[in-house]
Design a protein around this motif. Structure first.
Motif, short mmCIF file in Angstrom:
data_model
loop_
_atom_site.label_atom_id
_atom_site.label_comp_id
_atom_site.label_asym_id
_atom_site.label_seq_id
_atom_site.Cartn_x
_atom_site.Cartn_y
_atom_site.Cartn_z
N UNK A 65 0.81 -1.22 0.00
CA UNK A 65 0.00 0.00 0.00
C UNK A 65 0.84 1.27 0.00
N UNK A 66 0.40 2.24 -0.81
CA UNK A 66 1.15 3.50 -0.96
C UNK A 66 0.17 4.64 -1.17
N UNK A 67 0.56 5.80 -0.70
CA UNK A 67 -0.14 7.03 -1.06
C UNK A 67 0.41 7.52 -2.39
N UNK A 68 -0.43 8.19 -3.15
CA UNK A 68 0.02 8.66 -4.46
C UNK A 68 0.96 9.84 -4.31
N UNK A 125 9.34 -2.04 -8.57
CA UNK A 125 10.28 -1.07 -9.15
C UNK A 125 9.68 -0.27 -10.29
N UNK A 126 8.90 -0.93 -11.16
CA UNK A 126 8.43 -0.25 -12.36
C UNK A 126 7.27 0.71 -12.11
N UNK A 127 6.60 0.55 -11.01
CA UNK A 127 5.46 1.43 -10.69
C UNK A 127 5.77 2.36 -9.52
N UNK A 128 7.03 2.45 -9.14
CA UNK A 128 7.37 3.20 -7.93
C UNK A 128 7.21 4.71 -8.10
N UNK A 129 7.16 5.19 -9.32
CA UNK A 129 6.98 6.64 -9.52
C UNK A 129 5.64 7.12 -8.97
N UNK A 130 4.72 6.21 -8.75
CA UNK A 130 3.41 6.60 -8.22
C UNK A 130 3.40 6.71 -6.69
N UNK A 131 4.45 6.27 -6.04
CA UNK A 131 4.48 6.19 -4.58
C UNK A 131 4.99 7.48 -3.96
N UNK A 156 13.93 2.71 2.75
CA UNK A 156 14.28 4.05 2.28
C UNK A 156 14.14 4.18 0.76
N UNK A 157 14.43 3.13 0.02
CA UNK A 157 14.39 3.23 -1.45
C UNK A 157 13.01 2.94 -2.02
N UNK A 158 12.33 1.94 -1.45
CA UNK A 158 11.08 1.47 -2.05
C UNK A 158 9.87 1.64 -1.15
N UNK A 159 10.06 2.17 0.06
CA UNK A 159 8.93 2.46 0.94
C UNK A 159 8.41 1.29 1.75
N UNK A 160 9.12 0.14 1.71
CA UNK A 160 8.67 -1.04 2.44
C UNK A 160 9.86 -1.96 2.65
N UNK A 161 10.00 -2.55 3.84
CA UNK A 161 11.21 -3.36 4.09
C UNK A 161 11.25 -4.68 3.35
N UNK A 162 10.07 -5.28 3.12
CA UNK A 162 10.02 -6.68 2.72
C UNK A 162 9.70 -6.82 1.22
#
Length: 227
Positions: A65-68, A125-131, A156-162
């Motif tokens: 889950x991510x906020x836009x 990785x490919x949809x991370x610009x939306x996070x 720190x890089x992808x917004x989630x540890x796992x």
């Protein structure tokens, strides 16, 4: 409906016998956005057992889950999910089995998991610009359990540890249970759910979901993996 966060799931097919049972076990249907009655299983307080995972519905997380991010929209995310799914092939593994993840119970893959791990990594990785970046409070909450160095880097890089090498495909079925209760719940699920599970399990689509203001997740759209 306005959503506060978005996630990309593997959402089991709604018409399969095993997923109908498992969704009823959790008590929430992400497709209809309605509560489901729990199965009658003597001696188990299923409502309490499933309280924590219920709001997410029956799923395995591919992108958490991510906020836009600022400037991004749900419509743009939907277009990107469609394009992403069109570039990815369906994946499969031998099947599922019931496993303990600490004091949680979940369905885990049997057999080679490399293809689903790759799908999840690409999704992250490919949809991370939306996070949107995590807030300080979110970072503190994630770190409270104690993170290994690679998990901290992922946070720190992808917004989630796992994610990436730390990813483990799983379909959560319970909240954290007292150890004495685990055997009875395991026995009940082994009797009622495990015989229904497909072998192999084929993942033919991904599901974009949204979190409503009340915290419950809803299916927005499924996208066929057609690469």
């Amino acid at each position: 409906m306005t959503f506060t966060r978005y996630a990309i799931y593997y959402a089991p097919p709604a018409d399969a016998e095993w997923s109908r049972f498992a969704a009823s076990w959790l008590g929430w249907d992400i497709k209809t956005g309605k509560r489901l009655p729990h199965p009658d299983m003597a001696g188990l307080d299923i409502d309490a057992i499933t309280e924590v995972p219920r709001k997410y519905g029956l799923h395995a997380t591919l992108k958490p889950p991510m906020r836009l991010a600022e400037g991004q929209t749900q419509a743009a995310l939907e277009i990107a999910c469609e394009a992403f799914a069109a570039s990815q092939k369906p994946v499969s593994f031998d099947g599922l089995h019931l496993a303990r993840l600490g004091r949680f119970l979940a369905l885990r893959p049997t057999g080679d998991q490399s293809s689903v791990n790759t799908l999840a990594a690409n999704c992250v990785t490919e949809l991370d610009r939306f996070r949107a970046p995590l807030s300080t409070a979110d970072l503190d909450r994630r770190r409270a359990a104690g993170l290994a160095p690679e998990q901290e880097e992922n946070l720190m890089r992808w917004g989630y540890p796992y994610v990436l090498s730390q990813f483990r495909f799983h379909i959560t079925l319970t909240g954290k249970l007292p150890k004495p209760e685990l055997p009875a719940v395991e026995a009940a699920l082994n009797k009622r759910l495990i015989p229904l599970l497909p072998a192999p399990l084929v993942i033919g689509d991904i599901a974009l979901t949204g979190e409503a203001p009340d915290g419950r997740f809803h299916l927005i759209h499924r996208y066929a993996l057609s690469g």
